[in-house]
Design an enzyme around this catalytic site. Structure first.
Site, PDB file in Angstrom:
ATOM      1  N   SER A 137     -15.056 -98.203  64.855  1.00 61.03           N
ATOM      2  CA  SER A 137     -16.506 -98.046  64.766  1.00 61.03           C
ATOM      3  C   SER A 137     -17.179 -99.311  64.254  1.00 61.03           C
ATOM      4  CB  SER A 137     -16.854 -96.877  63.848  1.00 61.03           C
ATOM      5  OG  SER A 137     -16.410 -95.664  64.408  1.00 61.03           O
TER       6      SER A 137
HETATM    7  N1  SAH Z   1     -12.644 -93.706  62.342  1.00 61.49           N
HETATM    8  C1  SAH Z   1     -12.361 -94.764  63.295  1.00 61.49           C
HETATM    9  C2  SAH Z   1     -13.057 -94.531  64.605  1.00 61.49           C
HETATM   10  C3  SAH Z   1     -12.120 -93.979  65.605  1.00 61.49           C
HETATM   11  S1  SAH Z   1     -12.861 -93.571  67.157  1.00 61.49           S
HETATM   12  C4  SAH Z   1     -12.692 -96.099  62.670  1.00 61.49           C
HETATM   13  O1  SAH Z   1     -12.489 -96.249  61.499  1.00 61.49           O
HETATM   14  O2  SAH Z   1     -13.109 -97.010  63.336  1.00 61.49           O
HETATM   15  C5  SAH Z   1     -12.797 -91.808  67.084  1.00 61.49           C
HETATM   16  C6  SAH Z   1     -11.431 -91.196  67.029  1.00 61.49           C
HETATM   17  O3  SAH Z   1     -11.609 -89.781  67.058  1.00 61.49           O
HETATM   18  C7  SAH Z   1     -10.514 -91.511  68.201  1.00 61.49           C
HETATM   19  O4  SAH Z   1      -9.358 -92.132  67.725  1.00 61.49           O
HETATM   20  C8  SAH Z   1     -10.218 -90.167  68.824  1.00 61.49           C
HETATM   21  O5  SAH Z   1      -8.900 -90.032  69.309  1.00 61.49           O
HETATM   22  C9  SAH Z   1     -10.459 -89.241  67.652  1.00 61.49           C
HETATM   23  N2  SAH Z   1     -10.702 -87.824  67.995  1.00 61.49           N
HETATM   24  C10 SAH Z   1     -11.434 -87.293  68.996  1.00 61.49           C
HETATM   25  N3  SAH Z   1     -11.381 -85.941  68.952  1.00 61.49           N
HETATM   26  C11 SAH Z   1     -10.591 -85.612  67.883  1.00 61.49           C
HETATM   27  C12 SAH Z   1     -10.139 -84.386  67.313  1.00 61.49           C
HETATM   28  N4  SAH Z   1     -10.474 -83.185  67.824  1.00 61.49           N
HETATM   29  N5  SAH Z   1      -9.344 -84.437  66.231  1.00 61.49           N
HETATM   30  C13 SAH Z   1      -8.979 -85.624  65.679  1.00 61.49           C
HETATM   31  N6  SAH Z   1      -9.357 -86.814  66.177  1.00 61.49           N
HETATM   32  C14 SAH Z   1     -10.162 -86.810  67.268  1.00 61.49           C
END
Ligand code: SAH
Length: 287
Positions: A137
């Protein structure tokens, strides 16, 4: 958990939920940044070798024990402490005021959470690809959501849905006493473990599973942060908030907004809509 001196990887645990239907689709990135900008960023900058940077834990009452252990930063100016400070200054200019959150952003070496070829772009205010059609993010949105969730109070136990590469979890570890983070893509769960291990953060627990179910075994949480957007906030998560707890989540499809939900009583939640944003979609089940 900090008192017993246990360190990564001892504090990591895994929970595997039954696989469900899963369709991973690229999109993402909060506010102005998009998956496309992430890809462009990836292409327009050259590789820089991964390096360790100094991570200064901040002190704020009871959370001062949360330590991050890193070697000192040397070498490339593109991943230096000064570049990270400049990123934090930009985030503050965009309106994030919470000093504890800004200090956390300053302490966490974001370049260690991106692919080594993208390290030179780690401190621009954009999302970047982390593989599996997902992104790390944008620093601004990480800070903004953390600030909204914290609301100047003390966070005891927080839950993140969507660990990705682990960056937000690392930031949260400096503003909350205990951080639980769930990821549904096994390879990213492993990536986050590998990224966080050298930092020896004692108060993060990573779980592999479907975050839409939350973590009833360790609930309630006084803060919940979602890093992926659904059409609505899963009910299970609302039930896992403490009374007085705050959940912040992107909600929507092509058009998304940040939604803040506060639990005001056992059967009462208050919701407010904040700014526009753009996140990867929330999916059910694990892959
Ligand atoms: N928190 C991260 C951003 C990751 S992007 C950062 O620090 O930059 C969002 C993430 O959410 C992805 O890796 C995706 O696989 C995850 N995601 C989507 N749906 C999900 C669910 N139901 N349970 C857990 N993770 C999920």
């Amino acid at each position: 958990m900090n008192k017993d001196g246990k360190r990564f990887p001892l504090s990591l645990s895994s929970v595997v939920d039954a696989p469900g239907k899963a369709t991973s689709r690229p999109v993402h990135s909060p506010k102005t940044a998009t998956q496309q900008t992430a890809m462009q960023n990836a292409m327009t900058h050259g590789p820089v070798k991964k390096q360790f940077a100094t991570g200064q834990p901040m002190s704020d009452g009871n959370i001062s024990q949360n330590k991050i252990t890193l070697e000192s930063s040397r070498g490339s100016p593109l991943v230096s402490d000064a570049v990270r400070r400049a990123m934090v200054a930009r985030v503050a200019q965009q309106g994030v005021k919470d000093q504890l959150v800004l200090s956390a952003l300053d302490a966490i070496p974001r370049h260690l959470f991106v692919q080594s070829g993208l390290a030179s772009q780690a401190y621009i205010d954009a999302s970047l690809p982390i593989g599996h059609h997902q992104t790390i993010s944008q620093p601004y949105i990480v800070a903004r959501m953390t600030e909204i969730m914290r609301d100047g109070g003390t966070l005891h136990r927080v839950l993140e849905i969507g660990t990705g590469c682990g960056y937000q979890a690392a930031v949260l570890s400096l503003v909350a006493k205990e951080v639980f983070s769930i990821e549904r893509i096994k390879a990213l769960h492993e990536l986050a473990k590998n990224n966080l291990r050298p930092m020896r953060i004692a108060n993060i627990r990573l779980h592999y599973g479907d975050g839409m179910l939350g973590l009833p075994q360790v609930a309630p949480f006084d803060g919940i942060i979602m890093a992926a957007a659904g059409m609505e906030v899963p009910k299970a998560l609302l039930e896992q908030l403490t009374i007085g707890g705050r959940l912040i989540a992107p909600v929507g499809g092509a058009k998304q907004v940040l939604q803040l939900i506060q639990r005001t009583a056992k059967n009462e939640w208050k919701s407010s809509v904040l700014e526009h944003c753009h996140f990867v979609p929330l999916h059910q089940g694990v892959i």
